[in-house]
Write a protein that holds these residues in place. Structure first.
Motif, PDB file in Angstrom:
ATOM      1  N   GLN A  58       0.899  -1.361  -0.057  1.00 34.62           N
ATOM      2  CA  GLN A  58      -0.050  -0.211   0.048  1.00 34.62           C
ATOM      3  C   GLN A  58       0.953   1.186  -0.231  1.00 34.62           C
ATOM      4  O   GLN A  58       1.250   1.889   1.082  1.00 34.62           O
ATOM      5  CB  GLN A  58      -0.925   0.085   1.264  1.00 34.62           C
ATOM      6  N   ASP A 104       1.596   6.661   0.301  1.00 34.27           N
ATOM      7  CA  ASP A 104       2.169   7.349   1.649  1.00 34.27           C
ATOM      8  C   ASP A 104       3.178   8.289   1.040  1.00 34.27           C
ATOM      9  O   ASP A 104       4.328   8.057   0.697  1.00 34.27           O
ATOM     10  CB  ASP A 104       2.717   6.400   2.490  1.00 34.27           C
ATOM     11  N   GLU A 105       2.815   9.530   1.368  1.00 33.34           N
ATOM     12  CA  GLU A 105       3.753  10.504   0.767  1.00 33.34           C
ATOM     13  C   GLU A 105       5.149  10.619   1.249  1.00 33.34           C
ATOM     14  O   GLU A 105       5.866  10.608   0.408  1.00 33.34           O
ATOM     15  CB  GLU A 105       3.284  11.972   1.118  1.00 33.34           C
ATOM     16  N   GLU A 106       5.003  10.518   2.420  1.00 31.07           N
ATOM     17  CA  GLU A 106       6.688  10.084   3.159  1.00 31.07           C
ATOM     18  C   GLU A 106       7.256   9.118   2.695  1.00 31.07           C
ATOM     19  O   GLU A 106       8.716   9.253   2.291  1.00 31.07           O
ATOM     20  CB  GLU A 106       6.517  10.184   4.784  1.00 31.07           C
ATOM     21  N   SER A 139      -4.999   6.581  -5.097  1.00 30.79           N
ATOM     22  CA  SER A 139      -4.415   7.125  -3.836  1.00 30.79           C
ATOM     23  C   SER A 139      -2.789   7.097  -4.041  1.00 30.79           C
ATOM     24  O   SER A 139      -2.319   8.104  -3.750  1.00 30.79           O
ATOM     25  CB  SER A 139      -4.520   5.996  -2.629  1.00 30.79           C
ATOM     26  N   ALA A 179      -0.538  10.392  -3.832  1.00 29.27           N
ATOM     27  CA  ALA A 179       0.447  10.474  -2.963  1.00 29.27           C
ATOM     28  C   ALA A 179       1.853  10.764  -3.644  1.00 29.27           C
ATOM     29  O   ALA A 179       2.620  11.527  -3.152  1.00 29.27           O
ATOM     30  CB  ALA A 179       0.638   9.299  -2.023  1.00 29.27           C
ATOM     31  N   GLY A 209       3.986   0.547   3.634  1.00 28.01           N
ATOM     32  CA  GLY A 209       3.419   1.472   3.059  1.00 28.01           C
ATOM     33  C   GLY A 209       2.621   2.154   4.082  1.00 28.01           C
ATOM     34  O   GLY A 209       2.774   2.053   5.188  1.00 28.01           O
ATOM     35  N   LYS A 210       1.343   2.415   3.520  1.00 26.85           N
ATOM     36  CA  LYS A 210       0.237   2.947   4.439  1.00 26.85           C
ATOM     37  C   LYS A 210      -0.507   1.795   4.910  1.00 26.85           C
ATOM     38  O   LYS A 210      -1.844   1.562   4.730  1.00 26.85           O
ATOM     39  CB  LYS A 210      -0.647   3.713   3.554  1.00 26.85           C
ATOM     40  N   ARG A 266       6.461   7.336  10.727  1.00 24.68           N
ATOM     41  CA  ARG A 266       6.299   8.581  10.297  1.00 24.68           C
ATOM     42  C   ARG A 266       7.320   9.451  10.999  1.00 24.68           C
ATOM     43  O   ARG A 266       7.687  10.488  10.165  1.00 24.68           O
ATOM     44  CB  ARG A 266       4.713   8.966  10.793  1.00 24.68           C
TER      45      ARG A 266
END
Lengths: 300, 300
Positions: B23, B26-28, B52, B56, B98-99, B280
């Motif tokens: 997944q 996730d931007e980071e 999504s 991201a 990931g997310k 994070r």
């Protein structure tokens, strides 16, 4: 408080208390005595073998004839109980370890008849000045209690709070540390932390604010606490880190010194009087800070 | 090795391996992907919801059309098993979170049929670059095993040694930490340390030199070890600190970051392939180092 030097500054202008040193024939300890007496921080009662004390004093360039110094000669084996008795009788206010085994000194302190047992649970309380940190932080217990029970942790917290309050902290914030900030039945550290927190709310532990469990980062960093959305008075603002086991506390203590270049003062709390147990590897500066911490903590 | 940057340098000139991200929306995480693909460190398989991921990626300024990136669209709930399957089939060599919840990713990794169980004991292996220290130091296990048994500690050591050896350490020195360097029947950490040391001498744990128990200072500082007259190949020279409990390891990990200003790379070891679980709060730099650590460690 931001600097350990403030512990010394706080003693200025107060009548100097007396420190009883058990078997004072130790050059490194007497160097600290010299520094402390030079600035009028305390007076000293040196117990032990007089000839050996004279030799060590010579090496430490300590003038034994000055009024701040009194010698009470005795056999080396008697020095621990002699120092403890001096405090018991009010002749001195702090016990300091000289060239004796820690065990024999603690045995004299814990002696039921002539000792200074106090609450019965002795614990090691260290105060750190850490580069880049805004405040001094206490760490306990990295040396005395191996795997403290909840009852012992209560005493350990009280012992540390006692030191903090006498050194000027008002309602110090106590963070019982764990690996996480949530209660996990599989992690006893988190259960004890929750119990300590509620004991504090119910008035069973006073003069402090306890809130745990907190992980190390949540306890010391406001940013880490807010990233995890932890709402707690102690989070990111802990004054006292109460650590679950001696393995964790001892390793943390040493990581502060060896990796974070921290300065430290330490005292044994929980007896009727503060006990200073410096070790050979402590710097001269650290020994002086430990003396200052003990003198601040002494309430007699 | 003295700098974490060397982990990245070691990958230069090697054919890039592929990292499967569970997944990836996730931007980071995608910022780390961008950095890694910019320098040709790896290629990436992004699993999860395509829309999504695109959103991201836009925020992370990652170009999804470049040859280093492949997307495999799936429901978010399927992303973990999709990423794990990609590694199982040889299409990728590293799993990255990931997310998704850590739990759901690890569940997919540990799945008996389609997972990457490996030795069965997964552990967290962190590699630190600490200011003023001459060498990088591994720390384990600060995140996975709460109170490891001796059997689990054996796997934890093997997992860390596996990482170290693939990153270029020859016969890394392992220090099982305790609060003291002597065997104390009241301190299980010292007993396990002694057992691990003898298992190493008897050839039950290979490719490393284990010597413990050591206290933190004896493990990392030659001076501290020599002050205590400890004669040991690992004393003052430990490459891997194997910590007794999650409380101790987790607090140490965070004290290195928050108090010693250390940089870190971390990977989950023990499965059939390295797993990268960045959080994070990790810096972008740290995420890149963790990827590099995993890519070095990957032997497929």
């Amino acid at each position: 408080m931001k600097k350990l030097q403030e512990l010394i500054d706080r003693l200025q202008g107060q009548p100097p208390k007396r420190v009883a040193i058990a078997q004072a024939a130790d050059e490194e300890v007497l160097k600290a005595v010299k520094k402390a007496s030079d600035i009028g921080m305390a007076t000293f009662l040196l117990t032990g073998d007089v000839e050996s004390i004279k030799q060590a004093a010579h090496k430490a360039e300590l003038d034994l004839t000055q009024p701040a110094i009194t010698i009470e000669g005795c056999e080396a084996a008697e020095a621990s109980s002699k120092a403890v008795k001096a405090v018991k009788s009010g002749d001195a206010q702090v016990v300091m370890k000289g060239k004796v085994d820690t065990k024999s000194l603690l045995k004299a302190v814990l002696n039921k008849e002539n000792g200074l047992r106090g609450r019965g649970v002795l614990s090691h309380v260290a105060l750190f000045e850490i580069p880049h940190q805004e405040r001094l932080i206490f760490l306990t217990d990295s040396a005395m209690n191996i795997a403290p029970t909840l009852e012992e942790k209560v005493q350990i917290v009280k012992n540390a709070v006692g030191v903090a309050v006498e050194c000027g902290w008002k309602m110090p914030k106590v963070a019982p540390l764990a690996a996480v900030e949530v209660i996990n039945p599989a992690m006893p550290a988190t259960l004890d932390a929750a119990a300590l927190t509620q004991m504090n709310r119910r008035g069973q532990i006073t003069n402090c604010i306890i809130d745990g469990p907190l992980a190390f980062d949540n306890a010391v960093s406001k940013e880490a606490a807010s990233q995890k959305s932890i709402s707690s008075e102690a989070a990111g603002a802990a004054d006292i880190l109460m650590v679950h086991s001696i393995e964790a506390a001892n390793a943390l203590y040493k990581s502060f010194i060896y990796f974070a270049q921290a300065k430290v003062a330490a005292v044994i709390s929980g007896a009727e009087a503060p006990i200073v147990l410096t070790s050979r590897s402590d710097s001269a500066e650290s020994k002086l800070y430990s003396l200052a911490l003990a003198l601040n903590y002494s309430t007699k």
